[in-house]
Structures are given as structure tokens and as C-alpha cells.
Design an enzyme around this catalytic site. Structure first.
Site, PDB file in Angstrom:
ATOM      1  N   ARG A   1     -34.925  98.257 -22.600  1.00  0.00           N
ATOM      2  CA  ARG A   1     -36.064  98.148 -23.527  1.00  0.00           C
ATOM      3  C   ARG A   1     -36.936  96.948 -23.167  1.00  0.00           C
ATOM      4  O   ARG A   1     -38.156  97.002 -23.282  1.00  0.00           O
ATOM      5  CB  ARG A   1     -35.557  98.027 -24.969  1.00  0.00           C
ATOM      6  CG  ARG A   1     -35.034  99.350 -25.505  1.00  0.00           C
ATOM      7  CD  ARG A   1     -34.203  99.174 -26.743  1.00  0.00           C
ATOM      8  NE  ARG A   1     -34.945  98.658 -27.874  1.00  0.00           N
ATOM      9  CZ  ARG A   1     -34.378  98.119 -28.949  1.00  0.00           C
ATOM     10  NH1 ARG A   1     -33.062  98.022 -29.021  1.00  0.00           N
ATOM     11  NH2 ARG A   1     -35.114  97.680 -29.931  1.00  0.00           N
TER      12      ARG A   1
ATOM     13  N   ARG B   1     -27.978  92.402 -35.098  1.00  0.00           N
ATOM     14  CA  ARG B   1     -28.753  93.118 -36.126  1.00  0.00           C
ATOM     15  C   ARG B   1     -27.917  94.227 -36.775  1.00  0.00           C
ATOM     16  O   ARG B   1     -27.197  94.959 -36.118  1.00  0.00           O
ATOM     17  CB  ARG B   1     -30.001  93.748 -35.508  1.00  0.00           C
ATOM     18  CG  ARG B   1     -30.698  94.681 -36.497  1.00  0.00           C
ATOM     19  CD  ARG B   1     -32.073  95.089 -36.093  1.00  0.00           C
ATOM     20  NE  ARG B   1     -32.109  95.645 -34.751  1.00  0.00           N
ATOM     21  CZ  ARG B   1     -33.247  95.853 -34.092  1.00  0.00           C
ATOM     22  NH1 ARG B   1     -34.388  95.534 -34.630  1.00  0.00           N
ATOM     23  NH2 ARG B   1     -33.218  96.359 -32.880  1.00  0.00           N
TER      24      ARG B   1
ATOM     25  N   ARG C   1     -48.218 100.565 -28.114  1.00  0.00           N
ATOM     26  CA  ARG C   1     -47.209 100.023 -27.214  1.00  0.00           C
ATOM     27  C   ARG C   1     -47.559 100.253 -25.743  1.00  0.00           C
ATOM     28  O   ARG C   1     -46.793  99.891 -24.864  1.00  0.00           O
ATOM     29  CB  ARG C   1     -45.907 100.730 -27.516  1.00  0.00           C
ATOM     30  CG  ARG C   1     -44.694  99.869 -27.552  1.00  0.00           C
ATOM     31  CD  ARG C   1     -43.577 100.796 -27.990  1.00  0.00           C
ATOM     32  NE  ARG C   1     -42.314 100.177 -28.037  1.00  0.00           N
ATOM     33  CZ  ARG C   1     -41.718  99.787 -29.164  1.00  0.00           C
ATOM     34  NH1 ARG C   1     -42.324  99.905 -30.315  1.00  0.00           N
ATOM     35  NH2 ARG C   1     -40.523  99.292 -29.105  1.00  0.00           N
TER      36      ARG C   1
ATOM     37  N   ARG D   1     -27.921  99.793 -34.763  1.00  0.00           N
ATOM     38  CA  ARG D   1     -28.752 100.796 -34.100  1.00  0.00           C
ATOM     39  C   ARG D   1     -28.158 101.140 -32.739  1.00  0.00           C
ATOM     40  O   ARG D   1     -27.757 100.235 -32.004  1.00  0.00           O
ATOM     41  CB  ARG D   1     -30.182 100.246 -33.920  1.00  0.00           C
ATOM     42  CG  ARG D   1     -31.125 100.746 -34.987  1.00  0.00           C
ATOM     43  CD  ARG D   1     -32.449 100.073 -34.989  1.00  0.00           C
ATOM     44  NE  ARG D   1     -33.135 100.043 -33.712  1.00  0.00           N
ATOM     45  CZ  ARG D   1     -34.350  99.536 -33.543  1.00  0.00           C
ATOM     46  NH1 ARG D   1     -34.997  99.031 -34.577  1.00  0.00           N
ATOM     47  NH2 ARG D   1     -34.919  99.516 -32.359  1.00  0.00           N
TER      48      ARG D   1
ATOM     49  N   LYS E   1     -40.530  91.808 -35.600  1.00  0.00           N
ATOM     50  CA  LYS E   1     -41.695  92.540 -36.130  1.00  0.00           C
ATOM     51  C   LYS E   1     -41.365  93.167 -37.493  1.00  0.00           C
ATOM     52  O   LYS E   1     -42.106  92.993 -38.453  1.00  0.00           O
ATOM     53  CB  LYS E   1     -42.136  93.646 -35.136  1.00  0.00           C
ATOM     54  CG  LYS E   1     -42.553  93.125 -33.776  1.00  0.00           C
ATOM     55  CD  LYS E   1     -43.025  94.236 -32.859  1.00  0.00           C
ATOM     56  CE  LYS E   1     -41.958  95.228 -32.472  1.00  0.00           C
ATOM     57  NZ  LYS E   1     -40.825  94.691 -31.701  1.00  0.00           N
TER      58      LYS E   1
HETATM   59  P1  AP5 Z   1     -36.328  92.839 -36.284  1.00  0.00           P
HETATM   60  O1  AP5 Z   1     -37.279  92.377 -37.333  1.00  0.00           O
HETATM   61  O2  AP5 Z   1     -35.543  94.073 -36.535  1.00  0.00           O
HETATM   62  O3  AP5 Z   1     -37.077  92.900 -34.859  1.00  0.00           O
HETATM   63  P2  AP5 Z   1     -38.130  93.940 -34.268  1.00  0.00           P
HETATM   64  O4  AP5 Z   1     -39.151  93.154 -33.531  1.00  0.00           O
HETATM   65  O5  AP5 Z   1     -38.586  94.877 -35.344  1.00  0.00           O
HETATM   66  O6  AP5 Z   1     -37.203  94.655 -33.219  1.00  0.00           O
HETATM   67  P3  AP5 Z   1     -37.038  96.207 -32.871  1.00  0.00           P
HETATM   68  O7  AP5 Z   1     -35.769  96.326 -32.086  1.00  0.00           O
HETATM   69  O8  AP5 Z   1     -37.170  97.065 -34.091  1.00  0.00           O
HETATM   70  O9  AP5 Z   1     -38.258  96.418 -31.956  1.00  0.00           O
HETATM   71  P4  AP5 Z   1     -38.512  97.527 -30.960  1.00  0.00           P
HETATM   72  O10 AP5 Z   1     -39.946  97.340 -30.747  1.00  0.00           O
HETATM   73  O11 AP5 Z   1     -37.687  97.499 -29.736  1.00  0.00           O
HETATM   74  O12 AP5 Z   1     -37.992  98.868 -31.690  1.00  0.00           O
HETATM   75  P5  AP5 Z   1     -38.753 100.048 -32.441  1.00  0.00           P
HETATM   76  O13 AP5 Z   1     -37.938 100.437 -33.585  1.00  0.00           O
HETATM   77  O14 AP5 Z   1     -40.175  99.713 -32.630  1.00  0.00           O
HETATM   78  O15 AP5 Z   1     -35.339  91.602 -35.988  1.00  0.00           O
HETATM   79  C1  AP5 Z   1     -34.259  91.737 -35.069  1.00  0.00           C
HETATM   80  C2  AP5 Z   1     -33.025  90.964 -35.615  1.00  0.00           C
HETATM   81  O16 AP5 Z   1     -33.315  89.565 -35.640  1.00  0.00           O
HETATM   82  C3  AP5 Z   1     -32.637  91.337 -37.056  1.00  0.00           C
HETATM   83  O17 AP5 Z   1     -31.242  91.303 -37.181  1.00  0.00           O
HETATM   84  C4  AP5 Z   1     -33.287  90.239 -37.913  1.00  0.00           C
HETATM   85  O18 AP5 Z   1     -32.540  90.016 -39.099  1.00  0.00           O
HETATM   86  C5  AP5 Z   1     -33.235  89.037 -36.962  1.00  0.00           C
HETATM   87  N1  AP5 Z   1     -34.388  88.142 -37.103  1.00  0.00           N
HETATM   88  C6  AP5 Z   1     -35.693  88.512 -37.246  1.00  0.00           C
HETATM   89  N2  AP5 Z   1     -36.481  87.414 -37.280  1.00  0.00           N
HETATM   90  C7  AP5 Z   1     -35.655  86.345 -37.140  1.00  0.00           C
HETATM   91  C8  AP5 Z   1     -35.877  84.930 -37.071  1.00  0.00           C
HETATM   92  N3  AP5 Z   1     -37.116  84.398 -37.141  1.00  0.00           N
HETATM   93  N4  AP5 Z   1     -34.811  84.115 -36.908  1.00  0.00           N
HETATM   94  C9  AP5 Z   1     -33.570  84.624 -36.808  1.00  0.00           C
HETATM   95  N5  AP5 Z   1     -33.288  85.948 -36.863  1.00  0.00           N
HETATM   96  C10 AP5 Z   1     -34.321  86.807 -37.021  1.00  0.00           C
HETATM   97  O19 AP5 Z   1     -38.716 101.186 -31.331  1.00  0.00           O
HETATM   98  C11 AP5 Z   1     -37.507 101.858 -31.003  1.00  0.00           C
HETATM   99  C12 AP5 Z   1     -37.796 102.903 -29.927  1.00  0.00           C
HETATM  100  O20 AP5 Z   1     -38.689 103.901 -30.440  1.00  0.00           O
HETATM  101  C13 AP5 Z   1     -38.483 102.379 -28.661  1.00  0.00           C
HETATM  102  O21 AP5 Z   1     -37.544 101.831 -27.745  1.00  0.00           O
HETATM  103  C14 AP5 Z   1     -39.157 103.655 -28.133  1.00  0.00           C
HETATM  104  O22 AP5 Z   1     -38.261 104.497 -27.482  1.00  0.00           O
HETATM  105  C15 AP5 Z   1     -39.605 104.333 -29.422  1.00  0.00           C
HETATM  106  N6  AP5 Z   1     -40.981 103.942 -29.816  1.00  0.00           N
HETATM  107  C16 AP5 Z   1     -41.330 103.239 -30.933  1.00  0.00           C
HETATM  108  N7  AP5 Z   1     -42.652 103.047 -30.964  1.00  0.00           N
HETATM  109  C17 AP5 Z   1     -43.162 103.637 -29.863  1.00  0.00           C
HETATM  110  C18 AP5 Z   1     -44.467 103.747 -29.328  1.00  0.00           C
HETATM  111  N8  AP5 Z   1     -45.537 103.212 -29.949  1.00  0.00           N
HETATM  112  N9  AP5 Z   1     -44.626 104.396 -28.148  1.00  0.00           N
HETATM  113  C19 AP5 Z   1     -43.579 104.950 -27.513  1.00  0.00           C
HETATM  114  N10 AP5 Z   1     -42.305 104.872 -27.949  1.00  0.00           N
HETATM  115  C20 AP5 Z   1     -42.096 104.224 -29.122  1.00  0.00           C
HETATM  116 MG    MG Z   2     -38.336  96.921 -35.733  1.00  0.00          MG
END
Ligand code: AP5
Ligand code: MG
Length: 217
Positions: A170, A126, A87, A159, A13
Site C-alpha cells: 500500500r 489499529r 488518490r 483490517r 485521515k
Molecule cells: P487512521 O485514522 O485509520 O488512518 P488512515 O489515514 O485513515 O489510514 P487508512 O489505512 O484508512 O488509509 P488508507 O488510505 O490506506 O486506506 P483506505 O481505507 O482509504 O489511523 C491509523 C491508526 O493510527 C489508527 O489505529 C489510529 O487510532 C491511529 N492514529 C491516528 N492518528 C494518530 C496520531 N496522531 N497519533 C497516534 N495514533 C494515531 O483504503 C483502503 C483500500 O481501498 C486501498 O488500499 C485501495 O485498495 C482502496 N481504495 C480506497 N480509496 C480508493 C481510491 N480513491 N482509488 C482507488 N482505490 C481506493
Molecule cells: Mg482510513
């Protein structure tokens, strides 16, 4: 343009949002990034969010909805792409209510589809820049200089919630609480589904193709 980007942890994402921002000039609103900034700044919200994030659970809806409503209200005219929000179905309903009261609507809901094996590899490899939030991967998307951010040279970090045991939690949280959001949007309109197992370049090419087809309709 207003876009919601859905997908499991590690689906890509954040990576795709950065490309959408470059192409369309919209603002990237990542709930995870905003929460990490709140934690780094040691705010009350950051302190409240900490235990939920570190254990792989979700931060309570009322905190998130208020935080994201504030961010959306400051977004530019060009629009925004929401990453990691909504979410839960409750968050999606709250977002819809506030959009209706502001006379706005979401133009596209995109779901990035990946499988668990790929997710594990992406999360464990990552590395992120703690200063600007740029995201890299040890094998798939390497920085130009090992361990350093291409943009500002900051030392890249892993992270804390990318440890395998937290990633598993997660994922469970995603299946239980976030996957139903896809059904919510399907019932209320349409969802653009994308195979996100391909390279980041292939995924963004397909994504732009679908967004442009939608805009030209
Ligand atoms: P990346 O682009 O970083 O993936 P992502 O989908 O953004 O993954 P996240 O881990 O950030 O998602 P998440 O939803 O768990 O975490 P968030 O920060 O939102 O890509 C991942 C890796 O793959 C990278 O190394 C990249 O280079 C590589 N890559 C990407 N695309 C690729 C491809 N096509 N091919 C090969 N490699 C690739 O949330 C964190 C925490 O915050 C949650 O667990 C929760 O506790 C809290 N939180 C956040 N939002 C909410 C909400 N709305 N409600 C409640 N709690 C929340
Ligand atoms: Mg992310």
C-alpha cells in the site's frame, strides 16, 4: 465547507475526519469505508474491488470516480470531507471537472505528513469497529473496554489489509500513484501541510487552527 484530506495509509485521515465532522457538521466521505461497506453487503462493486484492496493496489479509477460522484451528489449543504479520494491525478482531474459542472469548489486541501516507521506502528496496532467504522489503536487510542467499540460494544477487528506485507505494498502504491496528487493540488492552488506525527489531539488542534485561518482570510 468542502475539504480534501490527503495522507499516506495510516497517516490518520479517518481519525481526523471524524473530528472535522464533529466540529463542522460536514459529511465524512471515505472511499475506503464505502468500499468496505460494499464488500460487506456483497454487491457487484464490492466483489470487483476485493482483489485490489486485499493486495494493496488501487481499485480502477472508473469504478471509484462513479462511486464517489454518487456519494458527493447526496452530501448535505454543510459540505463534506473527502478521505482517500482523489488518490490518482486522474481522479483529481475528474473530481475537478464534476465540481466545475456543479458550480462548486474545494475550500481546503490538507496533507497529513508522517514517516514510514510511524505508519507501520499505527497500522499494525489499529483496530476498527466493523459496525460503525470507529477506529482505535492498541496503544495510542485505546477503547474504554479492551477489544470493544465505545459507541456500540461491537467486537473490534483488524483490517485484513493491515498485515505488514500488504502495508508495504500500500505504501509503494501511495508513493507511485497518490503522492503526485499533492503536486497536482499545489499547481492548482494551495495545500495545507500538517505534521501528523504528533498525538491525534495535537494534530486536530493545528488542523482546526489552519482551517479557521483559511476561512477568515
Ligand atoms: P487512521 O485514522 O485509520 O488512518 P488512515 O489515514 O485513515 O489510514 P487508512 O489505512 O484508512 O488509509 P488508507 O488510505 O490506506 O486506506 P483506505 O481505507 O482509504 O489511523 C491509523 C491508526 O493510527 C489508527 O489505529 C489510529 O487510532 C491511529 N492514529 C491516528 N492518528 C494518530 C496520531 N496522531 N497519533 C497516534 N495514533 C494515531 O483504503 C483502503 C483500500 O481501498 C486501498 O488500499 C485501495 O485498495 C482502496 N481504495 C480506497 N480509496 C480508493 C481510491 N480513491 N482509488 C482507488 N482505490 C481506493
Ligand atoms: Mg482510513
Amino acid at each position: 465547507m468542502r475539504i480534501v484530506l490527503l495522507g499516506a495509509p495510516g497517516a490518520g485521515k479517518g481519525t481526523q475526519c471524524k473530528r472535522i465532522v464533529e466540529k463542522y457538521g460536514v459529511q465524512h466521505l471515505s472511499s475506503g469505508d464505502i468500499l468496505r461497506k460494499e464488500r460487506a453487503a456483497e454487491t457487484e462493486l464490492g466483489a470487483k474491488a476485493q482483489s485490489y484492496m486485499d493486495s494493496g493496489g488501487l481499485v480502477p479509477d472508473e469504478l471509484i470516480v462513479k462511486m464517489m460522484a454518487g456519494a458527493i451528489s447526496k452530501a448535505p449543504q454543510e459540505g463534506y470531507v473527502l478521505d482517500g479520494f482523489p488518490r490518482t491525478v486522474n481522479q483529481a482531474e475528474q473530481l475537478d471537472k464534476s465540481l466545475v459542472s456543479n458550480g462548486q469548489k474545494i475550500d481546503a486541501v490538507v496533507d497529513l505528513k508522517v514517516n514510514e516507521k510511524i505508519i507501520m506502528g499505527r497500522m499494525t496496532g489499529r483496530r476498527s469497529c466493523p459496525k460503525c467504522g470507529a477506529v482505535y489503536h492498541l496503544e495510542n487510542l485505546k477503547p474504554k473496554v479492551d477489544g470493544k467499540c465505545d459507541r456500540d460494544g461491537t467486537e473490534l477487528v483488524q483490517r485484513p489489509d493491515d498485515k505488514p506485507e500488504v502495508v508495504k505494498k500500500r505504501l509503494d502504491t501511495y508513493y507511485e500513484q497518490t503522492e503526485p496528487v499533492i503536486g497536482y493540488y499545489k499547481r492548482n492552488g494551495s495545500v495545507l501541510e500538517l505534521d501528523a506525527t504528533n498525538s491525534a489531539d495535537k494534530v486536530s488542534a493545528k488542523l482546526f487552527e489552519k482551517l479557521e485561518a483559511l476561512a477568515g482570510r
